[in-house]
Design a protein around this motif. Structure first.
Motif, PDB file in Angstrom:
ATOM      1  N   ARG A 173      28.282  42.658  20.648  1.00  0.00           N
ATOM      2  CA  ARG A 173      28.312  42.996  19.226  1.00  0.00           C
ATOM      3  C   ARG A 173      26.943  43.407  18.672  1.00  0.00           C
ATOM      4  NH1 ARG A 173      31.819  40.258  14.470  1.00  0.00           N
ATOM      5  NH2 ARG A 173      30.919  41.367  12.729  1.00  0.00           N
ATOM      6  N   LYS A 174      25.913  42.609  18.903  1.00  0.00           N
ATOM      7  CA  LYS A 174      24.600  42.948  18.362  1.00  0.00           C
ATOM      8  C   LYS A 174      24.101  44.270  18.915  1.00  0.00           C
ATOM      9  CE  LYS A 174      22.941  38.307  17.245  1.00  0.00           C
ATOM     10  NZ  LYS A 174      21.901  37.283  17.495  1.00  0.00           N
TER      11      LYS A 174
ATOM     12  N   GLN B 144      25.955  47.006  17.089  1.00  0.00           N
ATOM     13  CA  GLN B 144      25.564  47.141  15.689  1.00  0.00           C
ATOM     14  C   GLN B 144      24.255  47.906  15.529  1.00  0.00           C
ATOM     15  OE1 GLN B 144      25.727  42.968  14.588  1.00  0.00           O
ATOM     16  NE2 GLN B 144      27.621  43.277  13.442  1.00  0.00           N
TER      17      GLN B 144
ATOM     18  N   LEU C  65      21.941  41.705  28.178  1.00  0.00           N
ATOM     19  CA  LEU C  65      22.540  40.579  27.465  1.00  0.00           C
ATOM     20  C   LEU C  65      22.326  39.289  28.246  1.00  0.00           C
ATOM     21  CD1 LEU C  65      25.956  42.163  26.406  1.00  0.00           C
ATOM     22  CD2 LEU C  65      23.884  41.933  25.024  1.00  0.00           C
ATOM     23  N   SER C  66      22.270  38.181  27.527  1.00  0.00           N
ATOM     24  CA  SER C  66      22.127  36.887  28.179  1.00  0.00           C
ATOM     25  C   SER C  66      22.828  35.820  27.362  1.00  0.00           C
ATOM     26  CB  SER C  66      20.646  36.523  28.355  1.00  0.00           C
ATOM     27  OG  SER C  66      20.008  36.412  27.087  1.00  0.00           O
ATOM     28  N   GLY C  67      23.119  34.712  28.012  1.00  0.00           N
ATOM     29  CA  GLY C  67      23.733  33.599  27.312  1.00  0.00           C
ATOM     30  C   GLY C  67      25.170  33.869  26.902  1.00  0.00           C
ATOM     31  N   ASP C  68      25.624  33.151  25.885  1.00  0.00           N
ATOM     32  CA  ASP C  68      27.017  33.228  25.457  1.00  0.00           C
ATOM     33  C   ASP C  68      27.187  34.259  24.349  1.00  0.00           C
ATOM     34  OD1 ASP C  68      29.656  32.399  25.779  1.00  0.00           O
ATOM     35  OD2 ASP C  68      29.525  30.997  24.113  1.00  0.00           O
ATOM     36  N   GLN C  69      26.827  35.493  24.639  1.00  0.00           N
ATOM     37  CA  GLN C  69      26.971  36.567  23.657  1.00  0.00           C
ATOM     38  C   GLN C  69      27.661  37.767  24.280  1.00  0.00           C
ATOM     39  OE1 GLN C  69      23.476  38.881  22.475  1.00  0.00           O
ATOM     40  NE2 GLN C  69      22.280  37.974  24.146  1.00  0.00           N
ATOM     41  N   GLY C  70      28.418  38.462  23.453  1.00  0.00           N
ATOM     42  CA  GLY C  70      29.033  39.696  23.879  1.00  0.00           C
ATOM     43  C   GLY C  70      28.170  40.881  23.471  1.00  0.00           C
TER      44      GLY C  70
ATOM     45  N   GLY D 163      27.398  31.737  30.499  1.00  0.00           N
ATOM     46  CA  GLY D 163      27.927  32.240  29.246  1.00  0.00           C
ATOM     47  C   GLY D 163      28.676  33.551  29.370  1.00  0.00           C
ATOM     48  N   LEU D 164      29.187  34.007  28.235  1.00  0.00           N
ATOM     49  CA  LEU D 164      30.049  35.186  28.170  1.00  0.00           C
ATOM     50  C   LEU D 164      29.382  36.433  28.728  1.00  0.00           C
ATOM     51  CD1 LEU D 164      32.773  36.320  27.002  1.00  0.00           C
ATOM     52  CD2 LEU D 164      31.501  36.808  24.911  1.00  0.00           C
ATOM     53  N   SER D 165      28.096  36.583  28.485  1.00  0.00           N
ATOM     54  CA  SER D 165      27.410  37.809  28.910  1.00  0.00           C
ATOM     55  C   SER D 165      27.496  38.007  30.421  1.00  0.00           C
ATOM     56  CB  SER D 165      25.946  37.789  28.477  1.00  0.00           C
ATOM     57  OG  SER D 165      25.255  36.693  29.060  1.00  0.00           O
TER      58      SER D 165
END
Length: 201
Positions: free
Chosen positions: A160-161, A164, A153-158, A78-80
């Motif tokens: 953002r969280k 925030q 981070l893991s998986g398909d996340q950037g 994923g993205l991470s």
């Protein structure tokens, strides 16, 4: 301030029908080519493309633009994983990095300039996020102080969280519809091209 650029271009393009989206033509250039042009024309201290799927063709396109590459063997995670690979490949003197997505070919140079100016005037901030029409947009400028947190981070996340949850993120208004326009499907491409154009594929 020494800033770099990381273009994330490792994905499998699984939602794009018939072909790889980053290599599909849009306005007489591969979609990724527009992002490469944007990065090449801005005075970055370092530029790199993170590769994964279609490694050979993506590398060839990046190198033809004079931009180095870093391969992410774990791109399927994923993205991470690509974000982490790009950050790890930056020289230590880079103070912050713009994170660009390879499927967003319509971002305006002025958006980079606005973020760069914001970083110069607010060096205490950890990140700079463009905002268009009330929405968080792209690219995001991450400063080195936030880099260690990206490892979580893991998986398909950037990021953002993560951003925030911080209180030291600057929101930078931009006048750039392209900062929200990514191309994931053929339908997205058709909307971006418009009814009167005939894109190559």
């Amino acid at each position: 301030m020494r800033l770099g650029a990381i273009i994330l271009a490792a994905g499998r393009s699984s939602r794009f029908e018939d072909g790889h989206k980053l290599l599909t033509f849009f306005r007489a250039r591969p979609i990724l080519g527009h992002v490469l042009d944007l990065v090449r024309d801005y005075p970055f201290e370092d530029r790199l493309v993170v590769t994964g799927a279609e490694r050979g063709r993506i590398e060839a396109l990046a190198h033809s633009a004079g931009i180095r590459t870093a391969h992410n063997p774990d791109f399927a995670d994923g993205l991470s994983s690509s974000l982490q690979a790009g950050i790890a490949a930056l020289p230590p003197e880079i103070e912050g990095a713009f994170i660009l997505l390879g499927d967003m070919p319509m971002i305006r140079p002025d958006t980079l300039e606005r973020l760069g100016r914001a970083a110069q005037t607010m060096p205490e901030m950890a990140a700079f996020v463009p905002v268009f029409d009330g929405e968080w947009a792209h690219p995001v400028l991450l400063m080195r102080k936030v880099f260690p947190e990206l490892a979580a981070l893991s998986g398909d996340q950037g990021a953002r969280k993560l951003l925030q949850a911080r209180g030291d993120v600057a929101l930078v208004p931009v006048d750039d519809p392209g900062s929200l326009a990514d191309i994931d499907t053929r339908a997205d491409l058709a909307r971006a091209v418009g009814p009167n154009a005939n894109p190559h594929t």
